[in-house]
Design a protein around this motif. Sequence first.
Motif, PDB file in Angstrom:
ATOM      1  N   GLU A   5      19.459 -18.334  36.077  1.00 17.53           N
ATOM      2  CA  GLU A   5      21.012 -18.504  35.741  1.00 17.53           C
ATOM      3  C   GLU A   5      21.786 -18.836  37.279  1.00 17.53           C
ATOM      4  OE1 GLU A   5      22.392 -15.001  33.930  1.00 17.53           O
ATOM      5  OE2 GLU A   5      21.628 -15.745  32.031  1.00 17.53           O
ATOM      6  N   HIS A   6      21.011 -18.892  38.316  1.00 20.86           N
ATOM      7  CA  HIS A   6      21.408 -19.074  39.658  1.00 20.86           C
ATOM      8  C   HIS A   6      22.086 -20.318  39.550  1.00 20.86           C
ATOM      9  CE1 HIS A   6      21.832 -19.608  43.990  1.00 20.86           C
ATOM     10  NE2 HIS A   6      21.567 -18.331  43.824  1.00 20.86           N
ATOM     11  N   PRO A   7      23.106 -20.768  40.340  1.00 17.15           N
ATOM     12  CA  PRO A   7      23.799 -21.962  40.223  1.00 17.15           C
ATOM     13  C   PRO A   7      22.874 -23.076  40.984  1.00 17.15           C
ATOM     14  CG  PRO A   7      24.984 -20.620  41.622  1.00 17.15           C
ATOM     15  CD  PRO A   7      24.063 -19.746  40.795  1.00 17.15           C
ATOM     16  N   GLU A   8      21.992 -22.755  41.792  1.00 16.70           N
ATOM     17  CA  GLU A   8      21.151 -23.876  42.539  1.00 16.70           C
ATOM     18  C   GLU A   8      19.787 -23.732  42.067  1.00 16.70           C
ATOM     19  OE1 GLU A   8      22.496 -25.646  44.936  1.00 16.70           O
ATOM     20  OE2 GLU A   8      24.089 -24.666  44.789  1.00 16.70           O
ATOM     21  N   PHE A   9      19.278 -22.964  40.929  1.00 17.39           N
ATOM     22  CA  PHE A   9      18.121 -23.227  40.254  1.00 17.39           C
ATOM     23  C   PHE A   9      18.009 -24.490  39.384  1.00 17.39           C
ATOM     24  CE2 PHE A   9      15.018 -22.689  36.745  1.00 17.39           C
ATOM     25  CZ  PHE A   9      14.057 -22.036  37.269  1.00 17.39           C
ATOM     26  N   ASP A  10      17.090 -25.223  39.699  1.00 15.60           N
ATOM     27  CA  ASP A  10      16.845 -26.561  39.006  1.00 15.60           C
ATOM     28  C   ASP A  10      15.593 -26.864  38.487  1.00 15.60           C
ATOM     29  OD1 ASP A  10      18.122 -29.595  38.916  1.00 15.60           O
ATOM     30  OD2 ASP A  10      16.511 -29.861  40.146  1.00 15.60           O
ATOM     31  N   ASN A  11      15.399 -26.093  37.585  1.00 18.83           N
ATOM     32  CA  ASN A  11      14.024 -25.969  36.786  1.00 18.83           C
ATOM     33  C   ASN A  11      13.160 -25.980  37.720  1.00 18.83           C
ATOM     34  OD1 ASN A  11      15.059 -26.316  34.238  1.00 18.83           O
ATOM     35  ND2 ASN A  11      15.437 -28.274  34.496  1.00 18.83           N
ATOM     36  N   HIS A  12      13.027 -25.066  38.775  1.00 18.80           N
ATOM     37  CA  HIS A  12      12.061 -25.031  40.081  1.00 18.80           C
ATOM     38  C   HIS A  12      10.555 -24.502  39.090  1.00 18.80           C
ATOM     39  CE1 HIS A  12      15.264 -25.304  42.859  1.00 18.80           C
ATOM     40  NE2 HIS A  12      14.579 -24.966  43.874  1.00 18.80           N
ATOM     41  N   ALA A  27      10.400 -12.246  52.274  1.00 15.32           N
ATOM     42  CA  ALA A  27      10.492 -13.900  52.515  1.00 15.32           C
ATOM     43  C   ALA A  27      10.525 -14.396  50.992  1.00 15.32           C
ATOM     44  CB  ALA A  27       9.139 -14.400  53.008  1.00 15.32           C
ATOM     45  N   ILE A  28      10.842 -15.733  50.878  1.00 17.98           N
ATOM     46  CA  ILE A  28      10.759 -16.475  49.494  1.00 17.98           C
ATOM     47  C   ILE A  28      10.207 -17.732  49.526  1.00 17.98           C
ATOM     48  CG2 ILE A  28      12.518 -17.066  47.614  1.00 17.98           C
ATOM     49  CD1 ILE A  28      14.653 -15.470  48.793  1.00 17.98           C
ATOM     50  N   ILE A  29       9.276 -18.155  48.781  1.00 14.74           N
ATOM     51  CA  ILE A  29       8.866 -19.300  48.668  1.00 14.74           C
ATOM     52  C   ILE A  29       9.382 -20.159  47.475  1.00 14.74           C
ATOM     53  CG2 ILE A  29       6.724 -20.878  48.267  1.00 14.74           C
ATOM     54  CD1 ILE A  29       5.257 -18.547  49.637  1.00 14.74           C
ATOM     55  N   ALA A  30       9.835 -21.174  47.482  1.00  7.18           N
ATOM     56  CA  ALA A  30      10.565 -21.994  46.410  1.00  7.18           C
ATOM     57  C   ALA A  30       9.775 -23.281  46.080  1.00  7.18           C
ATOM     58  CB  ALA A  30      11.975 -22.231  46.530  1.00  7.18           C
ATOM     59  N   ILE A  31       9.211 -23.457  44.868  1.00  7.56           N
ATOM     60  CA  ILE A  31       8.504 -24.573  44.802  1.00  7.56           C
ATOM     61  C   ILE A  31       9.371 -25.443  43.820  1.00  7.56           C
ATOM     62  CG2 ILE A  31       6.385 -25.883  43.750  1.00  7.56           C
ATOM     63  CD1 ILE A  31       4.813 -23.593  45.090  1.00  7.56           C
ATOM     64  N   ALA A  49      22.733 -13.366  56.008  1.00  6.00           N
ATOM     65  CA  ALA A  49      23.680 -12.276  55.837  1.00  6.00           C
ATOM     66  C   ALA A  49      23.252 -11.237  54.711  1.00  6.00           C
ATOM     67  CB  ALA A  49      25.127 -12.676  55.705  1.00  6.00           C
ATOM     68  N   SER A  50      22.286 -11.958  53.611  1.00 10.06           N
ATOM     69  CA  SER A  50      21.934 -11.282  52.356  1.00 10.06           C
ATOM     70  C   SER A  50      20.830 -11.906  51.846  1.00 10.06           C
ATOM     71  CB  SER A  50      23.237 -11.320  51.476  1.00 10.06           C
ATOM     72  OG  SER A  50      23.548 -12.411  50.942  1.00 10.06           O
ATOM     73  N   GLU A  51      20.164 -11.221  50.744  1.00 13.64           N
ATOM     74  CA  GLU A  51      19.159 -11.942  50.178  1.00 13.64           C
ATOM     75  C   GLU A  51      19.644 -13.066  49.351  1.00 13.64           C
ATOM     76  OE1 GLU A  51      16.831  -8.672  48.121  1.00 13.64           O
ATOM     77  OE2 GLU A  51      16.624  -7.663  50.071  1.00 13.64           O
ATOM     78  N   ASP A  52      20.814 -12.792  48.792  1.00 14.32           N
ATOM     79  CA  ASP A  52      21.169 -13.898  47.943  1.00 14.32           C
ATOM     80  C   ASP A  52      21.548 -15.089  48.683  1.00 14.32           C
ATOM     81  OD1 ASP A  52      22.666 -14.515  45.108  1.00 14.32           O
ATOM     82  OD2 ASP A  52      24.136 -15.014  46.458  1.00 14.32           O
ATOM     83  N   ALA A  53      22.018 -15.089  49.989  1.00  9.91           N
ATOM     84  CA  ALA A  53      22.161 -16.216  50.785  1.00  9.91           C
ATOM     85  C   ALA A  53      20.954 -16.939  51.147  1.00  9.91           C
ATOM     86  CB  ALA A  53      22.881 -15.666  51.964  1.00  9.91           C
ATOM     87  N   ALA A  54      19.756 -15.776  51.108  1.00 11.03           N
ATOM     88  CA  ALA A  54      18.495 -16.417  51.698  1.00 11.03           C
ATOM     89  C   ALA A  54      18.009 -17.436  50.220  1.00 11.03           C
ATOM     90  CB  ALA A  54      17.439 -15.648  51.892  1.00 11.03           C
ATOM     91  N   LEU A  55      18.066 -16.799  49.082  1.00 10.26           N
ATOM     92  CA  LEU A  55      17.735 -17.253  47.818  1.00 10.26           C
ATOM     93  C   LEU A  55      18.602 -18.640  47.547  1.00 10.26           C
ATOM     94  CD1 LEU A  55      16.185 -17.460  45.184  1.00 10.26           C
ATOM     95  CD2 LEU A  55      18.069 -16.043  44.255  1.00 10.26           C
ATOM     96  N   THR A  56      19.847 -18.740  47.672  1.00 10.19           N
ATOM     97  CA  THR A  56      20.646 -19.773  47.518  1.00 10.19           C
ATOM     98  C   THR A  56      19.924 -21.020  48.691  1.00 10.19           C
ATOM     99  OG1 THR A  56      22.478 -18.511  47.119  1.00 10.19           O
ATOM    100  CG2 THR A  56      22.844 -20.833  47.966  1.00 10.19           C
ATOM    101  N   VAL A  82      11.528 -19.342  53.091  1.00 12.17           N
ATOM    102  CA  VAL A  82      12.450 -18.932  54.253  1.00 12.17           C
ATOM    103  C   VAL A  82      11.852 -17.394  54.353  1.00 12.17           C
ATOM    104  CG1 VAL A  82      14.495 -19.994  53.740  1.00 12.17           C
ATOM    105  CG2 VAL A  82      14.133 -18.119  52.419  1.00 12.17           C
ATOM    106  N   ILE A  83      12.118 -16.963  55.536  1.00 12.13           N
ATOM    107  CA  ILE A  83      11.694 -15.600  56.097  1.00 12.13           C
ATOM    108  C   ILE A  83      12.922 -14.974  56.575  1.00 12.13           C
ATOM    109  CG2 ILE A  83      10.491 -14.066  57.621  1.00 12.13           C
ATOM    110  CD1 ILE A  83       8.200 -16.252  57.911  1.00 12.13           C
ATOM    111  N   ILE A  84      13.440 -13.630  56.028  1.00 13.91           N
ATOM    112  CA  ILE A  84      14.462 -13.257  56.241  1.00 13.91           C
ATOM    113  C   ILE A  84      14.647 -12.417  57.514  1.00 13.91           C
ATOM    114  CG2 ILE A  84      16.486 -11.818  55.360  1.00 13.91           C
ATOM    115  CD1 ILE A  84      15.247 -12.590  52.450  1.00 13.91           C
ATOM    116  N   ALA A  85      14.696 -13.034  58.648  1.00 13.42           N
ATOM    117  CA  ALA A  85      14.494 -12.316  60.095  1.00 13.42           C
ATOM    118  C   ALA A  85      15.042 -13.077  61.107  1.00 13.42           C
ATOM    119  CB  ALA A  85      13.154 -11.875  60.066  1.00 13.42           C
ATOM    120  N   ASP A  86      15.496 -12.165  61.977  1.00 12.03           N
ATOM    121  CA  ASP A  86      15.952 -12.918  63.269  1.00 12.03           C
ATOM    122  C   ASP A  86      14.823 -13.512  64.083  1.00 12.03           C
ATOM    123  OD1 ASP A  86      16.743 -13.573  65.696  1.00 12.03           O
ATOM    124  OD2 ASP A  86      17.910 -11.725  66.075  1.00 12.03           O
ATOM    125  N   PRO A  87      14.572 -14.891  64.276  1.00 14.43           N
ATOM    126  CA  PRO A  87      13.681 -15.099  64.901  1.00 14.43           C
ATOM    127  C   PRO A  87      13.345 -14.854  66.516  1.00 14.43           C
ATOM    128  CG  PRO A  87      15.367 -17.077  64.719  1.00 14.43           C
ATOM    129  CD  PRO A  87      15.931 -15.669  63.868  1.00 14.43           C
TER     130      PRO A  87
END
Length: 351
Positions: A5-12, A27-31, A49-56, A82-87
């Motif tokens: 139901e995420h607004p940016e989910f596009d039948n991934h 981290a998150i991998i989106a195919i 700033a948040s995991e939701d921001a990373a997911l978006t 995306v890896i959620i961390a300061d490079p």
Amino acid sequence: MSIFEHPEFDNHEKVLFCNDPAVGLRAIIAIHSTTLGPAAGGCRMHAYASEDAALTDVLRLSKGMSYKNAVADLPLGGGKCVIIADPARADKADLLRAFSRHVQDLGGLYWTAIDVGVGPKDADILAENCDYIFCRAEQYEEGFNPSSFTALGGFTGIRAAAKHVWDRNELTGLRVAIQGLGGTGADLARQLHAAGAELVVADVRDEVVQDVVAKYGVTAVPPDRIHAQDVDIFAPCAMGAVVNATTLPEIKAKVICGLANNQLAEPKFGRALQERGITYVPDYVVNAGGVMGGSTVIFSTPSREADVARITGLYHTILDILKRADDAHLPSSEVADDIALAKIAAARPKA
């Protein structure tokens, strides 16, 4: 909220959450799509700033990669991670090694590479435990940065936009505002300066700004005012969503053509730019040079000459999109999306 139901989910096709508590990896991998071939897209490391921001971000970026690879006529689908961390953290290499094992587990369904916070030498580290990494430093001669492929696409896009809007074959005297002076933005500045353009630049890191000012004698402005400069072309080369409800009324440029991903905060801003008479070169088209130049190792034998020829060929692709948009009185972003979707649909097996 369910991810479906995420607004940016596009039948991934797949969204994978990667965890390794031993090193603090999140981290998150989106195919998004593998219709045209294995998914390909860079690895971004950022202190979200948040995991939701990373997911978006990863959902938007992976969809953009599907469209980018389709318009660029590459035999590749779209994915991103995306890896959620300061490079800048000291254990960056440990995070990269841990994350690369998750990519390896996909067995070639997804290939990754450089992106914000992950450079060619970092890609070498990813490749220690993973066979599905491109744009590695070890693939090129000493001193060459594959981000220059992306910058070449940006330079080519600006040339095409100048031809379309002003019927100009040269850039001498055109004023360009560059937002972001990372590997791609700084190299774009170099190419534009050599072509005679007048530059205004900004970056959140004062040291890189001063380096570009010293090299090219350009004007520097605060990062939060770069979009509002009195210039011909605005080139966003930092993070996304720069065209939004706050910035749009302040943009004076007649052209927006830059290398950042997801420059439109929402799709509706493509039409808003059209209504304001601002020519927008769709971001995933103009910044395709990086994947065009770096991904050849996935499906062919790399050739620098052939890669450069493909990237400079974006000139005609961009001119075609801008002409179609004008002829149909449609936003260029919608025209590019339609082209990408048609190519993906044509590749799907018939029922």
